[in-house]
Design an enzyme around this catalytic site. Structure first.
Site, mmCIF file in Angstrom:
data_model
loop_
_atom_site.group_PDB
_atom_site.id
_atom_site.type_symbol
_atom_site.label_atom_id
_atom_site.label_comp_id
_atom_site.label_asym_id
_atom_site.label_seq_id
_atom_site.Cartn_x
_atom_site.Cartn_y
_atom_site.Cartn_z
ATOM 1 C CE LYS A 1 -3.978 -1.924 2.450
ATOM 2 N NZ LYS A 1 -4.716 -1.788 3.713
ATOM 3 C CG HIS B 1 -0.462 7.105 4.417
ATOM 4 N ND1 HIS B 1 -0.285 7.518 5.713
ATOM 5 C CD2 HIS B 1 -1.100 5.909 4.477
ATOM 6 C CE1 HIS B 1 -0.805 6.619 6.524
ATOM 7 N NE2 HIS B 1 -1.292 5.626 5.804
ATOM 8 C CG HIS C 1 2.939 4.949 6.759
ATOM 9 N ND1 HIS C 1 2.159 4.795 5.634
ATOM 10 C CD2 HIS C 1 2.425 4.105 7.684
ATOM 11 C CE1 HIS C 1 1.222 3.883 5.871
ATOM 12 N NE2 HIS C 1 1.363 3.447 7.115
HETATM 13 N N1 ARG Z 1 0.666 -0.464 9.494
HETATM 14 C C1 ARG Z 1 -0.286 0.358 10.191
HETATM 15 C C2 ARG Z 1 -0.919 1.351 9.237
HETATM 16 O O1 ARG Z 1 -0.290 1.768 8.302
HETATM 17 C C3 ARG Z 1 0.319 1.115 11.310
HETATM 18 C C4 ARG Z 1 0.807 0.243 12.425
HETATM 19 C C5 ARG Z 1 0.709 0.910 13.743
HETATM 20 N N2 ARG Z 1 1.191 0.088 14.806
HETATM 21 C C6 ARG Z 1 0.498 -0.840 15.437
HETATM 22 N N3 ARG Z 1 1.096 -1.544 16.361
HETATM 23 N N4 ARG Z 1 -0.757 -1.062 15.159
HETATM 24 O O2 ARG Z 1 -2.035 1.755 9.409
#
Ligand code: ARG
Length: 606
Positions: free
Chosen positions: A156, A159, A162
């Site tokens: 994905k 963005h 991140h």
């Molecule tokens: N990969 C997730 C996203 O992009 C964020 C992860 C955040 N960390 C967690 N432990 N849930 O939405």
């Protein structure tokens, strides 16, 4: 290691040791101790208590003490008068002035200048491990923190959320390291879930081995977008895509070799690309984990434990869920009816696995505020499971970024943004031919300034604020921007270079430098700011706000640029030139340290 060249630290043995007070590495602490000793006797309170009441002065004063906070019987104004009447100026504290119930103190300038420059010099050049720097402290000694940040989703888009997590997370890791914590950083990749079924199905249809190898992130994203379009088609055609994707993910969860192998290729190639971007951004991780690394067993165990504790209900559709309405957190599904896990299941079990592995004192998740509910839910579930460490989990959130698109207006990836920032800076640099010719690696330098611009824009305001990505504002050399800070640093380096060309260098034995010649108000202002840096680091650890550091660095840079005309180095009598040069070298060291704390690489030429 804390022996200063003029041996001033021996004086501290006269004071009691107060936890967190470190006069050898923080000059302001030394002055606060001196002020406290001037309060303790007339007020009849212990020095520790007096110490707590000392604030950084408002307006012109160095320190201000609000007498009412000591809750003494009698009139605060009278107590304040007693303090001032009993006051004897000395080497450390030069004056005490009463204003109603307040007393303001001034530090003696020559002592301040000497102490601060000595400390910066000692900690920058004479500590055995390069880990310690001026501004660091030991408050986190013996404690372990896990910091999870960045955590993009493979296949994905990377963005703005991140990017912010990456920038803020790196800062928090640096702050914890600077304050003695044992830090482990984790990148928790979104590398598991049905979307990989989608990618696998999409790859069969639209994938190219060639493109996967050269640019996995963009290619997989492309494939993902295309297959999602197919999935949106009416009727059987769309449904078939989703069925196939679900089936593929189920195979992954069951450990089917071919499915796992294909998935792993996607992950590996994407990760390789991400690592290049992180390296470019000056960001590192101790662990590349991800949702895929949470074991099936840990998830099963967690769900079973919750079941025996009576926390789980079975919904009409056969899914298992936890109700959290009592805490206004709604309810959340833990397991679908086919037994597959969800995002939250992985977070719950993942946290348990991390605790078992690291026994952390606290764990920080740097995640956008859009996920406030998700984080609150899984923190609550862990708490309900009776895990005492659940209370040590912290969610560091942040607001959204609007308009993170290229200057031409198209939506883009992280790489595009960084490339564009670098290119614009490069064009700017080219405009000054003489300077440009002097820069060793102009492309790299431009890239670095571009990234500084992106990062400083991101960290300039409180985390929770939303902001709009603004190319022209952030890339400007004027105003409070990343390029401005880099320029301030490079200019200080250039002062040192030009002084060296004129035969002026700071002697190894700095005690011979006549710091008492630094009498101008501009010099004191810079030194007072340098003295404040250890406090800035302490505050950052409390607030988790990079903006405090950014604001500080702007103040420091402004104070320096305001002093160029009054504190001229070249063409002065040698002793005076050396004293001023040393001040600028120390200022450079602190500015550089602050920039590194913000994950920037300070530039020496630009
Ligand atoms: N990969 C997730 C996203 O992009 C964020 C992860 C955040 N960390 C967690 N432990 N849930 O939405």
């Amino acid at each position: 290691a804390a022996t200063t060249s003029n041996g001033v630290q021996s004086a501290y043995s006269a004071y009691p040791a107060i936890p967190g007070v470190e006069p050898q590495i923080c000059a302001l602490d030394a002055f606060r101790l001196a002020v406290a000793s001037k309060l303790a006797a007339p007020l009849g309170i212990p020095i520790e208590k007096a110490y707590e009441g000392i604030d950084i002065g408002k307006k012109e004063a160095d320190f201000t003490v609000a007498i009412p906070r000591f809750r003494l019987s009698g009139k605060p104004d009278e107590w304040a008068k007693k303090v001032v009447d009993a006051f004897q100026p000395d080497d450390m504290v030069e004056s005490a002035v009463q204003d109603k119930a307040f007393v303001s103190f001034m530090m003696r300038t020559p002592t301040l200048v000497r102490k601060v420059l000595d400390q910066i010099n000692d900690l920058t050049y004479h500590t055995p491990s390069k880990k310690a720097e001026y501004g660091c402290n030991h408050s986190g000694k013996g404690k372990k923190v896990i910091i999870e940040y960045s955590s993009p989703n493979i296949a994905k888009e990377f963005h703005a959320g991140h990017l912010r997590s990456t920038i803020i997370g790196a800062f928090l890791s640096n702050v914890h390291r600077a304050t003695g914590w044992d830090v482990t950083t984790i990148n928790y990749l979104g590398d598991w879930g049905k979307q990989f079924g989608m990618v696998a199905v999409g790859f069969d249809r639209y994938g190219s081995e060639e493109a996967l190898k050269t640019d996995a992130i963009h290619h997989l994203y492309d494939v993902y977008v295309k297959i999602n379009r197919d999935g949106e088609k009416e009727g059987e055609e769309g449904k078939a895509v989703h069925d196939a994707a679900r089936e593929f993910f189920k195979r992954m969860e069951d450990g089917d070799e071919a499915a796992v192998k294909q998935w792993k290729r996607f992950r590996d190639f994407s990760l390789e690309r991400y690592k290049q971007s992180y390296e470019r951004l000056n960001i590192e991780f101790d662990v590349y984990g991800g949702e895929s690394t949470v074991s099936q067993k840990a998830m099963q165990d967690a769900v079973e434990k919750m079941q025996t504790m009576g926390l789980v209900e079975t919904g009409e559709d056969g899914a298992k869920l936890v109700k959290l309405d009592k805490w206004k957190l709604g309810s959340t599904i833990l397991q679908k009816k086919d037994g597959t896990s969800l995002y939250i299941t992985r977070d719950i079990a993942g946290a348990i696995e991390r605790y078992d592995k690291y026994h952390f004192d606290k764990m920080i998740y740097v995640v956008a505020s859009q996920q406030d509910l998700h984080l609150a839910q899984f923190f609550k579930v862990l708490d309900l499971m009776g895990l005492p460490w659940a209370k040590t989990l912290e969610h560091v959130n942040f607001g959204m970024v609007a308009g993170m698109s290229s200057r031409k207006g198209t939506a883009v990836s992280l790489d595009h943004i960084l490339n564009e920032a670098g290119e614009v800076m490069h064009e700017q640099m080219r405009k000054n031919e003489a300077k440009y010719a002097n820069v060793e690696n102009p492309e790299k330098t431009a890239d670095e300034i571009g990234m500084s611009a992106v990062k400083i824009q991101d960290m300039a305001a409180k985390r929770i604020n939303n902001y709009t990505f603004n190319w022209s504002r952030m890339l400007s050399f004027e105003g409070d921007t990343g390029p401005y800070l880099q320029y301030a640093h490079a200019r200080l380096c250039s002062v040192q270079r030009r002084a060296a060309d004129a035969g002026l260098t700071i002697p190894t034995d700095v005690s011979t430098v006549k710091t008492e010649l630094l009498v101008e108000a501009g010099a004191r202002a810079i030194v007072a700011l340098l003295a404040a840096y250890p406090d800035v680091v302490r505050t950052a650890l409390k607030t988790y706000e990079p903006s405090g550091v950014v604001t500080y660095l702007f103040k420091l840079s402004h104070a320096i640029s305001g002093a160029w005309e009054t504190l001229v180095v070249l063409g002065q009598e040698k002793e005076l030139a050396l004293a001023r040069l040393w001040l600028f070298v120390c200022a450079r060291d602190v500015l550089g340290t602050g920039l590194r704390l913000l994950s920037l690489r300070p530039l020496e030429k630009m």
